[in-house]
Structures are given as structure tokens and as C-alpha cells.
Design a protein around this motif. Structure first.
Motif, PDB file in Angstrom:
ATOM      1  N   ILE A 116      -8.358  22.837 -61.144  1.00 11.38           N
ATOM      2  CA  ILE A 116      -7.038  22.740 -60.739  1.00 11.38           C
ATOM      3  C   ILE A 116      -6.447  23.894 -60.114  1.00 11.38           C
ATOM      4  O   ILE A 116      -5.799  23.877 -59.030  1.00 11.38           O
ATOM      5  CB  ILE A 116      -6.043  22.114 -61.793  1.00 11.38           C
ATOM      6  N   ILE A 117      -6.309  25.240 -60.831  1.00 12.52           N
ATOM      7  CA  ILE A 117      -5.737  26.181 -60.339  1.00 12.52           C
ATOM      8  C   ILE A 117      -6.658  26.531 -58.970  1.00 12.52           C
ATOM      9  O   ILE A 117      -5.940  26.891 -58.022  1.00 12.52           O
ATOM     10  CB  ILE A 117      -5.943  27.237 -61.381  1.00 12.52           C
ATOM     11  N   PRO A 127       3.391  14.772 -50.401  1.00 14.94           N
ATOM     12  CA  PRO A 127       2.065  15.112 -50.890  1.00 14.94           C
ATOM     13  C   PRO A 127       2.253  16.021 -52.106  1.00 14.94           C
ATOM     14  O   PRO A 127       1.475  15.787 -52.936  1.00 14.94           O
ATOM     15  CB  PRO A 127       1.306  15.892 -49.797  1.00 14.94           C
ATOM     16  N   HIS A 128       3.015  17.072 -51.903  1.00 17.93           N
ATOM     17  CA  HIS A 128       3.261  17.862 -53.324  1.00 17.93           C
ATOM     18  C   HIS A 128       3.943  17.081 -54.429  1.00 17.93           C
ATOM     19  O   HIS A 128       3.282  17.482 -55.430  1.00 17.93           O
ATOM     20  CB  HIS A 128       4.108  19.124 -52.705  1.00 17.93           C
ATOM     21  N   ILE A 146      -6.461  35.311 -61.562  1.00 18.99           N
ATOM     22  CA  ILE A 146      -6.238  34.500 -62.576  1.00 18.99           C
ATOM     23  C   ILE A 146      -7.375  34.364 -63.445  1.00 18.99           C
ATOM     24  O   ILE A 146      -7.027  34.193 -64.714  1.00 18.99           O
ATOM     25  CB  ILE A 146      -5.648  32.978 -61.975  1.00 18.99           C
ATOM     26  N   TRP A 185      -5.159  25.581 -51.557  1.00 23.15           N
ATOM     27  CA  TRP A 185      -4.296  24.676 -50.817  1.00 23.15           C
ATOM     28  C   TRP A 185      -2.948  25.585 -50.597  1.00 23.15           C
ATOM     29  O   TRP A 185      -2.433  25.712 -49.404  1.00 23.15           O
ATOM     30  CB  TRP A 185      -3.633  23.359 -51.529  1.00 23.15           C
ATOM     31  N   TRP A 186      -2.383  26.609 -51.284  1.00 29.06           N
ATOM     32  CA  TRP A 186      -1.397  27.597 -51.131  1.00 29.06           C
ATOM     33  C   TRP A 186      -1.587  28.322 -50.069  1.00 29.06           C
ATOM     34  O   TRP A 186      -0.998  28.736 -49.319  1.00 29.06           O
ATOM     35  CB  TRP A 186      -1.220  28.165 -52.437  1.00 29.06           C
ATOM     36  N   LEU A 223      -7.417  34.813 -67.556  1.00 25.40           N
ATOM     37  CA  LEU A 223      -7.950  33.595 -68.417  1.00 25.40           C
ATOM     38  C   LEU A 223      -8.904  34.317 -69.515  1.00 25.40           C
ATOM     39  O   LEU A 223      -8.615  34.064 -70.559  1.00 25.40           O
ATOM     40  CB  LEU A 223      -8.447  32.587 -67.639  1.00 25.40           C
ATOM     41  N   ASN A 277      -8.620  23.572 -66.490  1.00 26.16           N
ATOM     42  CA  ASN A 277      -7.620  24.066 -65.601  1.00 26.16           C
ATOM     43  C   ASN A 277      -8.073  24.797 -64.374  1.00 26.16           C
ATOM     44  O   ASN A 277      -7.493  24.877 -63.300  1.00 26.16           O
ATOM     45  CB  ASN A 277      -6.702  24.967 -66.394  1.00 26.16           C
ATOM     46  N   LEU A 290      -1.736  29.028 -66.829  1.00 24.70           N
ATOM     47  CA  LEU A 290      -1.895  27.467 -66.689  1.00 24.70           C
ATOM     48  C   LEU A 290      -0.789  27.013 -65.960  1.00 24.70           C
ATOM     49  O   LEU A 290      -1.002  25.719 -65.455  1.00 24.70           O
ATOM     50  CB  LEU A 290      -1.953  26.794 -68.037  1.00 24.70           C
ATOM     51  N   PHE A 332      -8.123  24.949 -56.936  1.00 21.04           N
ATOM     52  CA  PHE A 332      -7.711  24.081 -55.829  1.00 21.04           C
ATOM     53  C   PHE A 332      -6.351  24.251 -55.345  1.00 21.04           C
ATOM     54  O   PHE A 332      -5.934  23.972 -53.894  1.00 21.04           O
ATOM     55  CB  PHE A 332      -7.893  22.302 -56.312  1.00 21.04           C
ATOM     56  N   SER A 333      -5.370  24.381 -56.303  1.00 20.86           N
ATOM     57  CA  SER A 333      -3.939  24.550 -55.731  1.00 20.86           C
ATOM     58  C   SER A 333      -3.727  25.759 -54.999  1.00 20.86           C
ATOM     59  O   SER A 333      -3.060  26.184 -54.081  1.00 20.86           O
ATOM     60  CB  SER A 333      -3.244  24.516 -56.916  1.00 20.86           C
ATOM     61  N   VAL A 334      -4.476  27.018 -55.460  1.00 27.81           N
ATOM     62  CA  VAL A 334      -4.400  28.335 -54.653  1.00 27.81           C
ATOM     63  C   VAL A 334      -5.129  28.181 -53.463  1.00 27.81           C
ATOM     64  O   VAL A 334      -4.404  28.584 -52.387  1.00 27.81           O
ATOM     65  CB  VAL A 334      -5.054  29.227 -55.784  1.00 27.81           C
ATOM     66  N   ILE A 341       0.541  28.004 -63.116  1.00 29.58           N
ATOM     67  CA  ILE A 341       0.374  28.316 -61.680  1.00 29.58           C
ATOM     68  C   ILE A 341       0.273  27.184 -60.800  1.00 29.58           C
ATOM     69  O   ILE A 341       1.151  26.953 -59.846  1.00 29.58           O
ATOM     70  CB  ILE A 341      -0.761  29.198 -61.581  1.00 29.58           C
ATOM     71  N   PRO A 342      -0.579  25.919 -61.160  1.00 36.09           N
ATOM     72  CA  PRO A 342      -0.289  24.763 -60.081  1.00 36.09           C
ATOM     73  C   PRO A 342       0.739  24.449 -59.948  1.00 36.09           C
ATOM     74  O   PRO A 342       1.271  24.009 -58.898  1.00 36.09           O
ATOM     75  CB  PRO A 342      -1.533  23.757 -60.862  1.00 36.09           C
ATOM     76  N   VAL A 371       1.187  15.341 -55.932  1.00 33.63           N
ATOM     77  CA  VAL A 371       0.332  16.112 -56.829  1.00 33.63           C
ATOM     78  C   VAL A 371       1.032  16.366 -58.089  1.00 33.63           C
ATOM     79  O   VAL A 371       0.475  16.461 -59.203  1.00 33.63           O
ATOM     80  CB  VAL A 371      -0.123  17.349 -56.028  1.00 33.63           C
ATOM     81  N   LEU A 413      -0.335  15.694 -61.915  1.00 36.75           N
ATOM     82  CA  LEU A 413      -0.562  16.887 -62.806  1.00 36.75           C
ATOM     83  C   LEU A 413       0.188  16.461 -64.190  1.00 36.75           C
ATOM     84  O   LEU A 413      -0.401  16.577 -65.245  1.00 36.75           O
ATOM     85  CB  LEU A 413      -0.053  18.243 -62.263  1.00 36.75           C
ATOM     86  N   ILE A 443       3.085  26.320 -57.685  1.00 37.95           N
ATOM     87  CA  ILE A 443       2.445  26.312 -56.212  1.00 37.95           C
ATOM     88  C   ILE A 443       2.862  25.032 -55.457  1.00 37.95           C
ATOM     89  O   ILE A 443       3.533  24.818 -54.565  1.00 37.95           O
ATOM     90  CB  ILE A 443       0.789  26.420 -56.130  1.00 37.95           C
ATOM     91  N   PHE A 444       2.760  23.889 -56.201  1.00 35.08           N
ATOM     92  CA  PHE A 444       3.224  22.615 -55.853  1.00 35.08           C
ATOM     93  C   PHE A 444       4.823  22.451 -55.852  1.00 35.08           C
ATOM     94  O   PHE A 444       5.221  21.649 -54.844  1.00 35.08           O
ATOM     95  CB  PHE A 444       2.145  21.366 -56.498  1.00 35.08           C
TER      96      PHE A 444
END
Lengths: 221, 253
Positions: free
Chosen positions: B170-171, A192-193, B132, B177-178, B136, B167, A169, B173-175, A171-172, A196, A200, A175-176
Motif C-alpha cells: 500500500i505504501i 479518485p483520492h 520508509i 502515485w504520489w 519499518l 502495508n 503506516l 503504491f501510494s508513494v 503515509i498512505p 482510495v 483504506l 499522500i491521498f
């Protein structure tokens, strides 16, 4: 509201008097960052490249290992039952305890992180973004981690399980958080980061206490 | 149709036992047809050659991995809100199957990646988010096992499944983008031709077969859970208060 502030003050006071628990978290943070140059070699170029990631990963781990303090001690000596009976809704209790957790762990990490960034020779343009990202990101760590801490509060082998539940949980935020620093260094901008991360954080403020409180109710039965 | 009717475990066992042979038969037929069609009859890809056949296992597994997490989240919500024991059992029984499909998708993807991309693993958004997802699933299963009282374990696991469900996007989406920030070269070579009908049909058959397989195994696992709960409560019932015997049988939640 006075209940809320009293609870925050109580938790901060307990943490500060329990043999410098915040200090231990900071030492863990510094130590785990120190391990990376030893592992990948002292080449400054590599360290500059990985500095933001190393600091963020270590901050994640440091925040995580201190999560068991959030509810465990109060659960064991029974004060969590009394706190749950107080007029403060359990969701607000969770919020107060998460805030106290952040004040005693997240905040010291933010203070130390620029020093570590110097040690890892982070690019100069990334410092401000690093601190801003940590200010926005570490409270989310405390809030989301609170869910894991509440779920595992009565369990005997809670510690290892907690990391399995919480790290995915996180991880986001990782990353940001790293993205903000990288963005600032590359000239693309950290905004932008950071936005975000702020989003969050706001989402976690609303949703995480509900989940944590549900888990606490279950474990207090 | 009143869904509460089906929430009765005894009735569920009766109905599911009646459906079970049909589901199992359909699974065998669909997987048989799908495998033979996919592995022997369907044409090989003009770029990837025979390795494209891994897709007939890989893609349906990935579908199922995500589908089962959705089932788990819905069942957890139902279990948490209406306290239906069957919903809890469905969520619990689904998790290992979903974890299995996730692992199959990862392993077959890795086997497919070696000849086509030239590497077993890339930190691509899709691969990473599946890894991931596996964690989970594992966390969910570990939380179930950590509680001795299955009812409390059910609720804790349901909370975790719902938190994970919020999540996961969100995970993901973030991954995603990463990944776009650190684009890897191997992805652009994956712009294969749009799927031809001769490949699509066996793929869909395999997808259907995997779905019926999931429900077949789900019925088996839920029935087993119901039986083990019965045994557990019978054992507890056996111990009369005051007759001096101590419950010594190990219990699993």
C-alpha cells in the motif's frame, strides 16, 4: 451491540471529563500549524501551496500523540482486563475504543481544519475536498494507530516507540489526503483520492482490529 | 520432508554448523569473483562511465532489503501460528541484516545519484519507499528490544512485521502515485540502455553472493540467539527458590 455502544459512550465520557483532552489535541493541532508560517515565512503564495500538506501532517501528529490514551489508562488501572473479560469480542472492543478515539480527536480536528485552511489561505476550491478527505482519512488514523497503541500498551518507553511504529503506516493516508485537496484545486477532481481513502478506511475497519486485538491479548497475559 | 524436524533448535545448530563453512566459502568465492568482475573487468557504461560500477553493490543490496523483509514476514507468520521458536529467532536475526542492506542501498544510491543525477537525494518514489522500509525495519527492531520477555517481544514483533507486510504494498503504491503526480525531471534521464549481458552476469553473481552472505550471517546470528537463550535459562535455573540469592545478571531479550 449494547456493550459496544456502552463502551463508546464510556470512553467519550471519560475523555470529555479528563480536563478537556480533546481540547488539548485541538490546541496541539492549531499550534503545530501555526509553527509553519513562522518557519517558512508569511508569504501567502508559499502558504497557499503548502496549506493542505501542513494541515494533514499536523492532523497526523495530533492524532498520533493522543493514541496513548486509547488503551494506556485502562491498562494501568486494570479496567482493560475487565473489559477484555466482557462478552464483547476483543476485536469489537478495539473497534469501539477506536471509534471513541476518533469522536474525541478526529472529529474536532475536522471541525477546526477549515479555519486553519483560511489562516493558511488555502485555495477556495479545496475546502470541500479537505473536509471530505479528513472525514474519510482520520478514522483510518485512529484504527491503524490503535495497532501501535496496542503493541506498546504495557511498555515503559512506549511513547517514542509508538511514533516510530505508527508514522510509516500513516503515509498512505497523508499522500491521498493531500492528493484529494490538490486534485480539487488543480481541477483534476478529488474523487479518485477520496475513493482510495474510503478503501483504506474499509480495509482498516476489517483488518486493524484483528491485529490490535492480537497485540492486546499478548499484553494482557 | 517433515519441517518440524528442523524446528528443533539443537538439531538446527547441528545442521547449520555443518552447512556453515560451505556457505561462508561460497559467499567469499561469489563476492570475490563478483567484485573483481564487476569493478575491474566489466565494461564501463558509455553514459555514466565508471560510476556504473556502484550498481554491483547497490542493486543486490536493494534486492536483499526486500527479500529479507519477505523472509521476516513469513518467519513471523510461522512463529505466530505454530509458535516455532526458531521462526521467531529467524525473524529477529534477519531484521538488522535487512536494515543494513537497506541502508547500504540508500547510501550507495545516494553516492550514485550525485554524479549521475547531480543531486544526493531526490524525493523519488523508489528512494522514498526505501527510506520508509528502513524505518519499518528500525521500528521492528525497536519493538523487539522494548520487551523484557523475549517470547512476548517475539509475538509483538511478529504482529508488527505482518501489519508492515500488508502495508508495504500500500505504501509502495501510494508513494508511486504520489511521485507520478509530481514528476521530477531527473527520472527521465535514468532511461539507460537495457542491461547488457556483460553487466548482467557479474550483477547476478553479486546477487547470489549477497544471498549466501545473508544466510551465512543469519546462521551466525540465530546460533548466537539460541546460545544466549540457553545461557539465560541456565542462569534462571541456577537460582534455586529459597537459597537467598537474587538474580542480578542483566538480561537482554
Amino acid at each position: 451491540m449494547p456493550h459496544f455502544l456502552l463502551l463508546v459512550a464510556r470512553d467519550v465520557r471519560l475523555a470529555s471529563r479528563q480536563g478537556g483532552a480533546s481540547g488539548l489535541v485541538v490546541i496541539f493541532f492549531v499550534l503545530s500549524v501555526t509553527l509553519f508560517p513562522l518557519g517558512v515565512g508569511p508569504d501567502t503564495e508559499i502558504l497557499t501551496r503548502i496549506a493542505s500538506g501542513v494541515i494533514w501532517v499536523s492532523a497526523l501528529l495530533a492524532s498520533m500523540i493522543s493514541l496513548d490514551r486509547l488503551f494506556q489508562a485502562d491498562f494501568e488501572d486494570g479496567s482493560l482486563d475487565l473489559i477484555a473479560l466482557s462478552p464483547l469480542p476483543l476485536e469489537m472492543t478495539v473497534l469501539a475504543k477506536s471509534l471513541a478515539h476518533w469522536l474525541t480527536t478526529g472529529l474536532p480536528l475536522i471541525v477546526v481544519s477549515p479555519v486553519l485552511a483560511i489562516l493558511l489561505s488555502l485555495d477556495g476550491s479545496g475546502y470541500l475536498a479537505l473536509v471530505a478527505a479528513m472525514i474519510l482519512g482520520t478514522p483510518t488514523l485512529s484504527l491503524v494507530g490503535g495497532i501501535g497503541a496496542a503493541l506498546t500498551v504495557g511498555l515503559r518507553r512506549g511513547g517514542v516507540l509508538l511514533s516510530l511504529l505508527v508514522l510509516p503506516l500513516y503515509i498512505p493516508i497523508l499522500i491521498f489526503g493531500v492528493g484529494a485537496v490538490e486534485g480539487a484545486i488543480s481541477g483534476l477532481g478529488a474523487r479518485p483520492h477520496l475513493l482510495v481513502l474510503a478503501g483504506l478506511f474499509l480495509g482498516a475497519v476489517v483488518l486493524a482490529p484483528v491485529a490490535s486485538a492480537a497485540a492486546l491479548r499478548l499484553n494482557l497475559e | 520432508m517433515n519441517l518440524h524436524k528442523f524446528a528443533n533448535p539443537a538439531r538446527f545448530v547441528r545442521y547449520s554448523t555443518a552447512v556453515f563453512p560451505w556457505l561462508a566459502g561460497a559467499t567469499a568465492a561469489l563476492l570475490g569473483v563478483g567484485l573483481i568482475w564487476g569493478l575491474l573487468i566489466a565494461p564501463a557504461d558509455y553514459q555514466q562511465g565508471e560510476t556504473v560500477r556502484i550498481m554491483y553493490v547497490h542493486v543486490p543490496s536493494a534486492w536483499m532489503a526486500m527479500f529479507i523483509y519477505g523472509v521476516m514476514a513469513v518467519a513471523s507468520a510461522v512463529g505466530l501460528i505454530w509458535r516455532h521458536p526458531l521462526a521467531d529467532l529467524t525473524a529477529k536475526a534477519s531484521a538488522p541484516i535487512g536494515a543494513g542492506f537497506t541502508a547500504v542501498a540508500l547510501v550507495t544510491g545516494s553516492l550514485w545519484g550525485q554524479p549521475t543525477w547531480g543531486t544526493w537525494w531526490v524525493w523519488d518514489a523508489r528512494l522514498t519507499s526505501f527510506l520508509i522500509l528502513l524505518f519499518l525495519y528500525l521500528g521492528y527492531m525497536a519493538l523487539w528490544q522494548a520487551f523484557e520477555d523475549p517470547r512476548r517481544g517475539a509475538r509483538a514483533a511478529a504482529i508488527l512485521a505482518l501489519v508492515g507486510f500488508i502495508n508495504v504494498p500500500i505504501i509502495k503504491f501510494s508513494v508511486d502515485w504520489w511521485n507520478t503526480l509530481h514528476q521530477t525531471a531527473s527520472i527521465s534521464s535514468f532511461q539507460g540502455p537495457t542491461i547488457h549481458i556483460s553487466i548482467l552476469i557479474p550483477l547476478l553473481i553479486m546477487g547470489l553472493g549477497f544471498t549466501t552472505y545473508y544466510f551465512t550471517v543469519l546462521i551466525m546470528r540465530v546460533q548466537r540467539e539460541i546460545l544466549s537463550r540457553k545461557i539465560r535459562s541456565l542462569r534462571l535455573f541456577q537460582v534455586q527458590p529459597g537459597d537467598g540469592r537474587v538474580e542480578a545478571t542483566p538480561q537482554r531479550g
